[in-house]
Design an enzyme around this catalytic site. Structure first.
Site, PDB file in Angstrom:
ATOM      1  N   PRO A 124      22.632   7.127 -23.659  1.00  0.00           N
ATOM      2  CA  PRO A 124      24.018   7.409 -23.168  1.00  0.00           C
ATOM      3  C   PRO A 124      24.694   5.844 -22.498  1.00  0.00           C
ATOM      4  O   PRO A 124      23.739   4.893 -22.167  1.00  0.00           O
ATOM      5  CB  PRO A 124      23.629   8.139 -22.758  1.00  0.00           C
ATOM      6  N   ASN A 125      26.463   6.092 -23.525  1.00  0.00           N
ATOM      7  CA  ASN A 125      27.679   5.047 -23.095  1.00  0.00           C
ATOM      8  C   ASN A 125      26.670   3.437 -23.542  1.00  0.00           C
ATOM      9  O   ASN A 125      26.821   2.613 -23.530  1.00  0.00           O
ATOM     10  CB  ASN A 125      27.274   4.920 -21.383  1.00  0.00           C
ATOM     11  N   ARG A 158      31.731  -2.222 -22.064  1.00  0.00           N
ATOM     12  CA  ARG A 158      30.900  -1.590 -20.800  1.00  0.00           C
ATOM     13  C   ARG A 158      30.528  -2.639 -19.643  1.00  0.00           C
ATOM     14  O   ARG A 158      30.128  -2.870 -19.344  1.00  0.00           O
ATOM     15  CB  ARG A 158      30.312  -0.419 -21.000  1.00  0.00           C
ATOM     16  N   TYR A 186      26.362  -5.253 -18.150  1.00  0.00           N
ATOM     17  CA  TYR A 186      26.145  -5.613 -19.557  1.00  0.00           C
ATOM     18  C   TYR A 186      26.405  -6.516 -20.376  1.00  0.00           C
ATOM     19  O   TYR A 186      26.138  -6.733 -21.609  1.00  0.00           O
ATOM     20  CB  TYR A 186      25.837  -4.610 -20.027  1.00  0.00           C
ATOM     21  N   ASN A 192      16.139   1.951 -25.232  1.00  0.00           N
ATOM     22  CA  ASN A 192      17.033   2.120 -23.821  1.00  0.00           C
ATOM     23  C   ASN A 192      17.243   3.101 -23.942  1.00  0.00           C
ATOM     24  O   ASN A 192      18.929   3.072 -24.600  1.00  0.00           O
ATOM     25  CB  ASN A 192      17.776   0.699 -23.916  1.00  0.00           C
ATOM     26  N   ALA A 237      20.922   6.262 -19.062  1.00  0.00           N
ATOM     27  CA  ALA A 237      20.813   6.375 -18.118  1.00  0.00           C
ATOM     28  C   ALA A 237      19.627   7.813 -17.789  1.00  0.00           C
ATOM     29  O   ALA A 237      18.817   7.822 -16.956  1.00  0.00           O
ATOM     30  CB  ALA A 237      22.294   7.710 -17.826  1.00  0.00           C
ATOM     31  N   HIS A 279      16.243   7.336 -16.034  1.00  0.00           N
ATOM     32  CA  HIS A 279      15.824   8.219 -14.649  1.00  0.00           C
ATOM     33  C   HIS A 279      15.437   9.162 -14.521  1.00  0.00           C
ATOM     34  O   HIS A 279      15.696   9.847 -13.685  1.00  0.00           O
ATOM     35  CB  HIS A 279      16.683   6.972 -13.801  1.00  0.00           C
ATOM     36  N   GLU A 310       9.933   0.153 -23.919  1.00  0.00           N
ATOM     37  CA  GLU A 310      11.020   0.297 -23.002  1.00  0.00           C
ATOM     38  C   GLU A 310      11.821  -1.190 -22.579  1.00  0.00           C
ATOM     39  O   GLU A 310      11.521  -2.498 -21.818  1.00  0.00           O
ATOM     40  CB  GLU A 310      10.398   1.137 -21.355  1.00  0.00           C
ATOM     41  N   HIS A 349      15.781  -2.832 -20.803  1.00  0.00           N
ATOM     42  CA  HIS A 349      17.583  -2.290 -20.431  1.00  0.00           C
ATOM     43  C   HIS A 349      18.088  -3.847 -20.130  1.00  0.00           C
ATOM     44  O   HIS A 349      17.080  -5.538 -20.188  1.00  0.00           O
ATOM     45  CB  HIS A 349      16.575  -2.242 -18.300  1.00  0.00           C
ATOM     46  N   ARG A 351      19.207  -3.028  -8.859  1.00  0.00           N
ATOM     47  CA  ARG A 351      19.840  -2.357  -8.619  1.00  0.00           C
ATOM     48  C   ARG A 351      19.863  -1.719  -7.381  1.00  0.00           C
ATOM     49  O   ARG A 351      19.060  -0.703  -6.876  1.00  0.00           O
ATOM     50  CB  ARG A 351      20.795  -1.574  -9.953  1.00  0.00           C
TER      51      ARG A 351
END
Ligand code: DQA
Length: 146
Positions: free
Chosen positions: A9-10, A17, A22, A73, A76, A79, A97, A99, A106
């Site tokens: 998502p996103n 963004r 990012y 990736n 969210a 998590h 995985e 990111h 963070r």
């Protein structure tokens, strides 16, 4: 070698963004780079983005029998998603995985991943380069298999 890149998502908003976190590359640019790097490594890659957990689960299921490795990736969902973890384990396709940001530097809620302990490896913090580093690692791992 057939690979699948999954974006959660996103990540469709990449480029605009939170560019300080990012970067400024769009998802299309990330995917184009992945496709050309994969081709240079003698592999083919399909890229898929969704803002919906179930759509990502469905795409993972579709890969059974045809996809040799997955880059994910999960955004969210990294998590929170037990469904994505179960889907990846269910199809038994090796995955990396990754990111863009260093999630460990963070907010505390980004430090936990539901996927990481089942991944071949985890790459984070290198911006768009995280994708190419993850691709190189995945291809090298698959090539080393008997
Ligand atoms: C992200 C990190 C996640 O915590 C976040 O929710 C994202 C992007 C990254 O690539 O840095 O959507 O996966």
């Amino acid at each position: 070698m057939q690979l699948l890149a999954l974006h959660g998502p996103n990540l469709n908003l990449l480029g605009t963004r939170e560019p300080g976190v990012y970067g400024s590359q769009t998802l299309d640019q990330v995917n184009a780079e992945l496709e050309s790097r994969a081709q240079a490594l003698g592999a083919a890659i399909s890229c898929f983005q969704s803002n919906h957990e179930g759509a990502l689960v469905d795409r993972i299921h579709e890969g059974r029998g045809s996809v040799d490795g997955i880059l994910i990736n999960a955004g969210a969902y990294t998590h929170s998603s037990i469904a994505l973890r179960d889907a990846l384990l269910g199809v038994a396709i090796p995955f990396v995985e990754l990111h863009l940001s260093n999630t460990h530097a963070r907010e505390p809620f980004r430090h936990h991943s539901t996927l990481a302990d089942k991944a071949l490896g985890v790459i984070c913090g290198f911006g768009p380069l995280s994708y190419t580093l993850a691709l190189e690692g995945l291809v090298a791992h698959l090539r080393a298999q008997p």
